[in-house]
Design a protein around this motif. Structure first.
Motif, PDB file in Angstrom:
ATOM      1  N   LYS A 137       0.841  -1.201   0.000  1.00  0.00           N
ATOM      2  CA  LYS A 137       0.000   0.000   0.000  1.00  0.00           C
ATOM      3  C   LYS A 137       0.874   1.248   0.000  1.00  0.00           C
ATOM      4  O   LYS A 137       1.980   1.253   0.525  1.00  0.00           O
ATOM      5  CB  LYS A 137      -0.917   0.009   1.213  1.00  0.00           C
ATOM      6  CG  LYS A 137      -1.923  -1.124   1.172  1.00  0.00           C
ATOM      7  CD  LYS A 137      -2.885  -1.059   2.320  1.00  0.00           C
ATOM      8  CE  LYS A 137      -3.922  -2.140   2.109  1.00  0.00           C
ATOM      9  NZ  LYS A 137      -4.101  -2.987   3.223  1.00  0.00           N
ATOM     10  N   VAL A 138       0.343   2.312  -0.595  1.00  0.00           N
ATOM     11  CA  VAL A 138       1.019   3.606  -0.583  1.00  0.00           C
ATOM     12  C   VAL A 138       0.033   4.648  -0.054  1.00  0.00           C
ATOM     13  O   VAL A 138      -1.147   4.612  -0.369  1.00  0.00           O
ATOM     14  CB  VAL A 138       1.552   4.001  -1.985  1.00  0.00           C
ATOM     15  CG1 VAL A 138       0.434   4.124  -3.001  1.00  0.00           C
ATOM     16  CG2 VAL A 138       2.348   5.288  -1.930  1.00  0.00           C
ATOM     17  N   THR A 139       0.534   5.520   0.800  1.00  0.00           N
ATOM     18  CA  THR A 139      -0.255   6.652   1.292  1.00  0.00           C
ATOM     19  C   THR A 139       0.621   7.890   1.165  1.00  0.00           C
ATOM     20  O   THR A 139       1.850   7.799   1.085  1.00  0.00           O
ATOM     21  CB  THR A 139      -0.673   6.481   2.768  1.00  0.00           C
ATOM     22  OG1 THR A 139       0.505   6.355   3.566  1.00  0.00           O
ATOM     23  CG2 THR A 139      -1.568   5.272   2.963  1.00  0.00           C
ATOM     24  N   GLY A 140      -0.015   9.041   1.172  1.00  0.00           N
ATOM     25  CA  GLY A 140       0.776  10.255   1.091  1.00  0.00           C
ATOM     26  C   GLY A 140      -0.066  11.500   1.002  1.00  0.00           C
ATOM     27  O   GLY A 140      -1.275  11.494   1.243  1.00  0.00           O
ATOM     28  N   PHE A 141       0.616  12.575   0.630  1.00  0.00           N
ATOM     29  CA  PHE A 141      -0.009  13.879   0.463  1.00  0.00           C
ATOM     30  C   PHE A 141       0.569  14.490  -0.807  1.00  0.00           C
ATOM     31  O   PHE A 141       1.783  14.487  -0.999  1.00  0.00           O
ATOM     32  CB  PHE A 141       0.288  14.769   1.677  1.00  0.00           C
ATOM     33  CG  PHE A 141      -0.395  16.095   1.627  1.00  0.00           C
ATOM     34  CD1 PHE A 141      -1.757  16.202   1.856  1.00  0.00           C
ATOM     35  CD2 PHE A 141       0.321  17.245   1.325  1.00  0.00           C
ATOM     36  CE1 PHE A 141      -2.399  17.442   1.788  1.00  0.00           C
ATOM     37  CE2 PHE A 141      -0.306  18.477   1.260  1.00  0.00           C
ATOM     38  CZ  PHE A 141      -1.670  18.577   1.497  1.00  0.00           C
ATOM     39  N   THR A 142      -0.294  15.002  -1.685  1.00  0.00           N
ATOM     40  CA  THR A 142       0.140  15.454  -3.002  1.00  0.00           C
ATOM     41  C   THR A 142       0.207  16.978  -3.150  1.00  0.00           C
ATOM     42  O   THR A 142       0.348  17.470  -4.258  1.00  0.00           O
ATOM     43  CB  THR A 142      -0.785  14.879  -4.083  1.00  0.00           C
ATOM     44  OG1 THR A 142      -2.132  15.231  -3.770  1.00  0.00           O
ATOM     45  CG2 THR A 142      -0.649  13.377  -4.184  1.00  0.00           C
ATOM     46  N   GLY A 143       0.100  17.706  -2.060  1.00  0.00           N
ATOM     47  CA  GLY A 143       0.163  19.165  -2.126  1.00  0.00           C
ATOM     48  C   GLY A 143      -1.151  19.805  -1.765  1.00  0.00           C
ATOM     49  O   GLY A 143      -1.191  20.922  -1.250  1.00  0.00           O
ATOM     50  N   CYS A 144      -2.232  19.092  -2.029  1.00  0.00           N
ATOM     51  CA  CYS A 144      -3.565  19.591  -1.708  1.00  0.00           C
ATOM     52  C   CYS A 144      -4.396  18.516  -1.002  1.00  0.00           C
ATOM     53  O   CYS A 144      -5.127  18.815  -0.084  1.00  0.00           O
ATOM     54  CB  CYS A 144      -4.263  20.039  -2.989  1.00  0.00           C
ATOM     55  SG  CYS A 144      -5.909  20.701  -2.735  1.00  0.00           S
ATOM     56  N   ASN A 145      -4.282  17.293  -1.439  1.00  0.00           N
ATOM     57  CA  ASN A 145      -5.107  16.198  -0.920  1.00  0.00           C
ATOM     58  C   ASN A 145      -4.260  14.998  -0.529  1.00  0.00           C
ATOM     59  O   ASN A 145      -3.122  14.847  -0.967  1.00  0.00           O
ATOM     60  CB  ASN A 145      -6.109  15.767  -2.001  1.00  0.00           C
ATOM     61  CG  ASN A 145      -7.190  16.788  -2.211  1.00  0.00           C
ATOM     62  OD1 ASN A 145      -8.089  16.927  -1.395  1.00  0.00           O
ATOM     63  ND2 ASN A 145      -7.090  17.540  -3.305  1.00  0.00           N
ATOM     64  N   ARG A 146      -4.878  14.148   0.282  1.00  0.00           N
ATOM     65  CA  ARG A 146      -4.242  12.879   0.625  1.00  0.00           C
ATOM     66  C   ARG A 146      -4.392  11.929  -0.551  1.00  0.00           C
ATOM     67  O   ARG A 146      -5.352  12.012  -1.304  1.00  0.00           O
ATOM     68  CB  ARG A 146      -4.888  12.273   1.869  1.00  0.00           C
ATOM     69  CG  ARG A 146      -4.571  13.057   3.136  1.00  0.00           C
ATOM     70  CD  ARG A 146      -5.188  12.463   4.372  1.00  0.00           C
ATOM     71  NE  ARG A 146      -6.645  12.469   4.221  1.00  0.00           N
ATOM     72  CZ  ARG A 146      -7.455  11.503   4.623  1.00  0.00           C
ATOM     73  NH1 ARG A 146      -6.974  10.443   5.231  1.00  0.00           N
ATOM     74  NH2 ARG A 146      -8.744  11.580   4.445  1.00  0.00           N
ATOM     75  N   VAL A 147      -3.428  11.035  -0.695  1.00  0.00           N
ATOM     76  CA  VAL A 147      -3.471  10.027  -1.746  1.00  0.00           C
ATOM     77  C   VAL A 147      -3.263   8.664  -1.105  1.00  0.00           C
ATOM     78  O   VAL A 147      -2.571   8.543  -0.090  1.00  0.00           O
ATOM     79  CB  VAL A 147      -2.402  10.301  -2.842  1.00  0.00           C
ATOM     80  CG1 VAL A 147      -1.004  10.172  -2.298  1.00  0.00           C
ATOM     81  CG2 VAL A 147      -2.594   9.390  -4.041  1.00  0.00           C
ATOM     82  N   MET A 148      -3.907   7.671  -1.690  1.00  0.00           N
ATOM     83  CA  MET A 148      -3.730   6.297  -1.233  1.00  0.00           C
ATOM     84  C   MET A 148      -3.898   5.373  -2.425  1.00  0.00           C
ATOM     85  O   MET A 148      -4.447   5.762  -3.440  1.00  0.00           O
ATOM     86  CB  MET A 148      -4.710   5.935  -0.107  1.00  0.00           C
ATOM     87  CG  MET A 148      -6.166   5.867  -0.460  1.00  0.00           C
ATOM     88  SD  MET A 148      -7.109   7.415  -0.578  1.00  0.00           S
ATOM     89  CE  MET A 148      -6.836   8.272   0.891  1.00  0.00           C
ATOM     90  N   GLY A 149      -3.363   4.183  -2.283  1.00  0.00           N
ATOM     91  CA  GLY A 149      -3.458   3.218  -3.366  1.00  0.00           C
ATOM     92  C   GLY A 149      -2.543   2.048  -3.105  1.00  0.00           C
ATOM     93  O   GLY A 149      -2.220   1.740  -1.952  1.00  0.00           O
ATOM     94  N   GLY A 150      -2.108   1.423  -4.154  1.00  0.00           N
ATOM     95  CA  GLY A 150      -1.235   0.276  -4.028  1.00  0.00           C
ATOM     96  C   GLY A 150      -0.008   0.435  -4.903  1.00  0.00           C
ATOM     97  O   GLY A 150       0.137   1.422  -5.631  1.00  0.00           O
ATOM     98  N   TYR A 151       0.859  -0.552  -4.824  1.00  0.00           N
ATOM     99  CA  TYR A 151       2.023  -0.586  -5.699  1.00  0.00           C
ATOM    100  C   TYR A 151       2.436  -2.035  -5.890  1.00  0.00           C
ATOM    101  O   TYR A 151       2.117  -2.902  -5.085  1.00  0.00           O
ATOM    102  CB  TYR A 151       3.188   0.249  -5.141  1.00  0.00           C
ATOM    103  CG  TYR A 151       3.851  -0.354  -3.919  1.00  0.00           C
ATOM    104  CD1 TYR A 151       4.945  -1.206  -4.042  1.00  0.00           C
ATOM    105  CD2 TYR A 151       3.384  -0.082  -2.643  1.00  0.00           C
ATOM    106  CE1 TYR A 151       5.547  -1.760  -2.923  1.00  0.00           C
ATOM    107  CE2 TYR A 151       3.981  -0.626  -1.520  1.00  0.00           C
ATOM    108  CZ  TYR A 151       5.063  -1.460  -1.668  1.00  0.00           C
ATOM    109  OH  TYR A 151       5.655  -2.020  -0.559  1.00  0.00           O
TER     110      TYR A 151
END
Length: 151
Positions: A73-87
């Motif tokens: 799984k990947v989580t993070g912040f892109t400058g404005c919003n949170r991001v999540m997903g897989g890899y």
């Protein structure tokens, strides 16, 4: 007993000379001993995107970052919003999958940053780690650079 002590100064001199020689060689930096961050379970802060340095804007809530967990799984912040997903990972081949994020509106510069970050993440085909730096690659060319942050 005095006969054995006769060689003690010679043995000490040889040991000291050997120690000095070892010291001069060991004082040289050894790249193989440099710390190496782990791809997973590391807080990666974005420092460069498409060859351009990235700094936080005054209105930006937090820095652009990603964290990959050992379970894909990947989580993070892109400058404005949170991001999540897989890899997916196979050797040094890396692909981000099913990226999704929150949908808050932000000032135009942050929305542009977010769009560029997501575009680059979706284009990643590989990675390399150099010490405490993560370089995301698209067909062998760097698209994003991160540095590890210890919390």
């Amino acid at each position: 007993m005095p006969h054995r002590l006769k060689y003690l100064p010679l043995a000490a001199a040889i040991a000291m000379a050997g120690g000095c020689a070892a010291t001069s060689d060991s004082a040289k930096p050894n790249a193989s001993l440099a710390p190496q961050a782990s791809l997973t379970n590391t807080y990666w802060k974005l420092t460069q995107l498409d060859g351009t340095p990235v700094a936080m804007a005054p209105q930006q809530e937090r820095e652009v970052r990603i964290t990959l967990t050992a379970d894909g799984k990947v989580t993070g912040f892109t400058g404005c919003n949170r991001v999540m997903g897989g890899y997916t990972l196979a050797g040094t081949a890396l692909r981000f999958t099913q990226l999704a994020g929150t949908r808050m509106a932000c000032p135009p510069p942050l929305m542009q940053l977010e769009s560029a970050v997501l575009t680059n993440l979706n284009s990643v085909t590989g990675y390399q780690i150099e010490g405490e730096k993560l370089i995301l690659l698209k067909d062998g060319a760097p698209v994003a650079r991160f540095e590890s942050v210890y919390l």
